[in-house]
Scaffold this active site. Structure first.
Site, PDB file in Angstrom:
ATOM      1  N   ARG A  58     -40.791  -6.890  11.420  1.00 29.68           N
ATOM      2  CA  ARG A  58     -41.168  -5.678  10.656  1.00 29.68           C
ATOM      3  C   ARG A  58     -41.219  -5.908   8.986  1.00 29.68           C
ATOM      4  O   ARG A  58     -41.670  -4.818   8.412  1.00 29.68           O
ATOM      5  CB  ARG A  58     -39.951  -4.910  10.862  1.00 29.68           C
ATOM      6  CG  ARG A  58     -38.650  -5.093  10.173  1.00 29.68           C
ATOM      7  CD  ARG A  58     -37.538  -4.127  10.707  1.00 29.68           C
ATOM      8  NE  ARG A  58     -36.333  -4.197  10.222  1.00 29.68           N
ATOM      9  CZ  ARG A  58     -35.572  -3.808   9.238  1.00 29.68           C
ATOM     10  NH1 ARG A  58     -36.579  -3.059   8.735  1.00 29.68           N
ATOM     11  NH2 ARG A  58     -34.498  -4.116   8.793  1.00 29.68           N
ATOM     12  N   HIS A  97     -42.206  -0.755   2.356  1.00 33.72           N
ATOM     13  CA  HIS A  97     -41.550  -0.362   1.237  1.00 33.72           C
ATOM     14  C   HIS A  97     -42.179   1.048   0.350  1.00 33.72           C
ATOM     15  O   HIS A  97     -41.574   1.918   0.220  1.00 33.72           O
ATOM     16  CB  HIS A  97     -41.701  -1.378  -0.020  1.00 33.72           C
ATOM     17  CG  HIS A  97     -40.600  -2.413   0.002  1.00 33.72           C
ATOM     18  ND1 HIS A  97     -40.646  -3.520  -0.701  1.00 33.72           N
ATOM     19  CD2 HIS A  97     -39.576  -2.163   0.526  1.00 33.72           C
ATOM     20  CE1 HIS A  97     -39.520  -4.235  -0.400  1.00 33.72           C
ATOM     21  NE2 HIS A  97     -38.612  -3.216   0.095  1.00 33.72           N
ATOM     22  N   ARG A 153     -24.505   2.155   5.136  1.00 35.27           N
ATOM     23  CA  ARG A 153     -24.801   0.564   5.102  1.00 35.27           C
ATOM     24  C   ARG A 153     -23.965   0.101   4.147  1.00 35.27           C
ATOM     25  O   ARG A 153     -23.738   0.324   2.851  1.00 35.27           O
ATOM     26  CB  ARG A 153     -26.094   0.322   4.553  1.00 35.27           C
ATOM     27  CG  ARG A 153     -27.345   1.034   5.379  1.00 35.27           C
ATOM     28  CD  ARG A 153     -28.520   0.559   4.795  1.00 35.27           C
ATOM     29  NE  ARG A 153     -29.860   1.506   5.279  1.00 35.27           N
ATOM     30  CZ  ARG A 153     -30.350   2.621   4.937  1.00 35.27           C
ATOM     31  NH1 ARG A 153     -29.812   2.874   3.803  1.00 35.27           N
ATOM     32  NH2 ARG A 153     -31.201   3.077   5.534  1.00 35.27           N
ATOM     33  N   CYS A 180     -31.141   6.463  13.874  1.00 36.85           N
ATOM     34  CA  CYS A 180     -30.721   6.060  12.316  1.00 36.85           C
ATOM     35  C   CYS A 180     -31.895   5.392  11.760  1.00 36.85           C
ATOM     36  O   CYS A 180     -31.979   4.905  10.454  1.00 36.85           O
ATOM     37  CB  CYS A 180     -29.556   5.530  12.108  1.00 36.85           C
ATOM     38  SG  CYS A 180     -29.160   3.953  12.868  1.00 36.85           S
ATOM     39  N   ARG A 200     -21.637   1.673   9.415  1.00 39.28           N
ATOM     40  CA  ARG A 200     -22.077   0.623  10.104  1.00 39.28           C
ATOM     41  C   ARG A 200     -21.342  -0.898   9.526  1.00 39.28           C
ATOM     42  O   ARG A 200     -21.447  -0.921   8.195  1.00 39.28           O
ATOM     43  CB  ARG A 200     -23.674   0.209   9.898  1.00 39.28           C
ATOM     44  CG  ARG A 200     -24.166  -1.246  10.640  1.00 39.28           C
ATOM     45  CD  ARG A 200     -25.366  -1.210  10.458  1.00 39.28           C
ATOM     46  NE  ARG A 200     -25.955  -1.682   9.155  1.00 39.28           N
ATOM     47  CZ  ARG A 200     -27.252  -1.543   8.583  1.00 39.28           C
ATOM     48  NH1 ARG A 200     -28.125  -1.280   9.540  1.00 39.28           N
ATOM     49  NH2 ARG A 200     -27.666  -1.721   7.464  1.00 39.28           N
ATOM     50  N   ASN A 209     -36.221   0.746  13.596  1.00 40.17           N
ATOM     51  CA  ASN A 209     -37.007  -0.375  12.776  1.00 40.17           C
ATOM     52  C   ASN A 209     -36.875  -1.602  13.613  1.00 40.17           C
ATOM     53  O   ASN A 209     -37.773  -2.326  13.892  1.00 40.17           O
ATOM     54  CB  ASN A 209     -36.523  -0.324  11.388  1.00 40.17           C
ATOM     55  CG  ASN A 209     -36.605   0.932  10.573  1.00 40.17           C
ATOM     56  OD1 ASN A 209     -37.049   1.622  11.216  1.00 40.17           O
ATOM     57  ND2 ASN A 209     -35.972   0.808   9.545  1.00 40.17           N
TER      58      ASN A 209
END
Length: 560
Positions: free
Chosen positions: A445, A184, A286, A482, A322, A434
């Site tokens: 992750r 974060h 997203r 991405c 997406r 990721n």
């Protein structure tokens, strides 16, 4: 002079005196309360509500990704399950402070054991509990210090509530002892263009007030710098500021090879800022924001309105959307909220959408309608595709609904290894670094204890990316990136060298990546990528790429 190493975020460099984040408040006493259970309950109710409203206020002021994180924390503070846990302790005569401390700790341990998205929320619980207890005690919540002058902030890690509203006139840079490139803190630092180096274990020994240089480009914190070191760092900072103010140009390598630089967006609200910062389109939109805050799926009309707003902001430009990426790790009552022991490996992404195909069909309907009403170049992709059969299924269904360009996300090693067959059916691939790193390294992750493994520089991850790049070149298909890796200026060069044809990132990272690409030719990018591939681990790959990124002569001299 001593150099402490970590993971740098961006290309920035800063210098200044250290100010350390205060340690958490001591745990409350388990002594019986002098007040009645009803009185203590009233105290808790008032404190929790105050903290939740404060978090919401901070989120509204911060906007962007921080707003979503802080609103989630506010909801967590007022969670009915937590309220019941606190009530149980109060009924046995405990103080409000101890009841909150113990109930939140119990809940945190339970979420940690679940892992995945819910496991990540466990870390946020500690911050919420500290804020509630501080309110009960009538003292300020532990947070960012204010020494009265600009400073370098050093912390174990930063709570989202603190990162969201950092005073960038005071905080010159961030140093954390924990966290990785997708934490974060890293994501919010990148979004706010804050100079940061995370995961610096030696930072725990930095002394309040000592002067350090924070070099994000090198992933280095320099202690006891000389006057010459400080002058060089300032010259670099000035040069970077000058470059950032230069006219915006399309992304390209030094030999003119185009590398479109696109934006990752979570809602249409960020479109205007992305364009202002030089985004040439959208590489990842997203759609979860439409679904995650609702108890039922949004209607086709509601979706069409949001998609149309996004597409209208990028006339004639590529916009990659997406479809819903949710499932057991982000439970939705209308999709799949069944408990799973390992949600990262469960019914998520395209798997969850196939199990509830009406949701996918409605989303494709809304996207096709929005495309017909606007002039953007719409591309649509499916998340978490693991097989050739899933690729064929999604592409065929999307085409049936009038989607002209349909592709897949490569986030699972299987789809990377079969990329030559996947791209025989898909119009394009977009690599989510990721998740690809998570599944390649078998390291959640969202789990801090294995954050060191969550590094896209690892040669195993880079090899998989090369497989997709080679397959794209063979079939003449675009291959985008991405994930957070695209926002790393040096890694961006490596990714292009591995075959990526476009890069998508947080809009604030575009300027640094553009500058980095312009320093290298296509031949350079391939050479630097080969150097990284020849390493045995992520740190060595990063170092090898850094050496190779100099002129060939300088790289050869450094290697010898």
């Amino acid at each position: 002079m001593t150099e402490l190493r970590g993971v740098g975020i961006g290309l920035g460099v800063a210098q200044g005196p250290v100010a350390r984040m205060a340690e958490p408040s001591p745990a409350p006493s388990d002594a019986p309360s002098a007040l009645s259970a009803d009185e203590e309950t009233a105290r808790v109710t008032e404190a929790v509500a105050a903290v939740a409203r404060e978090l919401e206020k901070r989120g509204a002021l911060a906007g962007g990704a921080a707003k979503d994180v802080l609103e989630a924390q506010a909801m967590m503070a007022e969670d009915p399950s937590l309220e019941a846990e606190v009530a149980t302790r109060l009924s046995s005569g405990k103080t409000a402070e101890w009841a909150v401390f113990d109930a939140f700790a119990s809940f945190r341990d339970m979420l940690s054991a679940m892992g995945g998205y819910l496991g990540e929320r466990a870390a946020d619980l500690d911050d919420v509990a500290q804020r509630v207890i501080a309110h009960l005690r009538g003292v300020p919540a532990p947070g960012v210090p204010d020494p009265g002058h600009p400073f370098i902030l050093v912390a174990k890690d930063l709570a989202p509530a603190d990162t969201a509203l950092l005073d960038l006139d005071k905080v010159l840079a961030l140093i954390t002892t924990e966290g990785g490139p997708t934490s974060h803190t890293a994501i919010l630092a990148r979004e706010k263009s804050i100079v940061a180096v995370v995961g610096v274990q030696g930072a725990k020994d930095l002394v309040e007030g000592e002067t350090v240089i924070v070099d994000a480009a090198g992933g280095v914190v320099t202690t006891e710098p000389s006057d010459a070191d400080l002058a060089r760092a300032q010259n670099r900072a000035d040069a970077r500021a000058s470059a950032a103010s230069a006219p915006i140009t399309p992304g390209a390598l030094a030999d003119g090879t185009a590398v479109p630089l696109l934006a990752n967006l979570g809602s249409p609200k960020g479109a205007a800022e992305a364009v202002e910062l030089g985004a040439e389109g959208v590489g990842l939109f997203r759609t979860e924001f439409l679904f995650l805050s609702s108890s039922s799926a949004p209607t086709v009309e509601q979706q069409r309105e949001s998609y149309s707003a996004l597409l209208a902001a990028f006339p004639g430009k590529k916009v990659v959307v997406r479809v819903l990426d949710a499932g057991a790790d982000k439970p939705l009552p209308f999709l799949n909220d069944a408990h799973e022991e390992n949600p990262a490996l469960g019914l998520r992404g395209i798997r969850a959408l196939r199990a509830s195909e009406d949701i996918l069909r409605e989303q494709l309907t809304a996207l096709a309608q929005a495309d017909a009403a606007t002039s953007a170049d719409l591309w649509v992709m499916a998340p978490m595709v693991a097989t050739v059969e899933e690729t064929e299924y999604f592409v065929a269904l999307a085409k049936d609904y009038g989607i002209k360009t349909a592709g897949v996300m490569v986030e699972v090693p299987s789809s990377a290894l079969l990329a030559d067959r996947v791209l025989a059916h898909a119009d394009f691939a977009s690599i989510g670094t990721n998740d690809l790193t998570q599944y390649t390294m078998a390291a959640d992750r969202l789990l801090g204890s294995v954050a060191a493994f969550q590094d896209p520089w690892h040669p195993a991850v880079l090899r998989l990316i090369r497989e997709v790049g080679d397959a794209g070149a063979m079939h003449g298909r675009p291959v985008g990136i991405c994930g957070e890796a695209a926002a790393d200026p040096l890694l961006a060069v490596v990714l292009v060298g591995l075959g990526a044809t476009s890069l998508s990132m947080a809009p604030t990272a575009i300027a640094d990546v553009r500058a980095s690409l312009l320093e290298h030719t296509t031949q350079d990018a391939r050479r630097i990528a080969e150097a990284a591939l020849g390493a045995n681990d992520a740190t060595s790959a990063r170092d090898a790429a850094r050496v190779a990124s100099r002129t060939p002569e300088a790289a050869h001299a450094a290697a010898n």
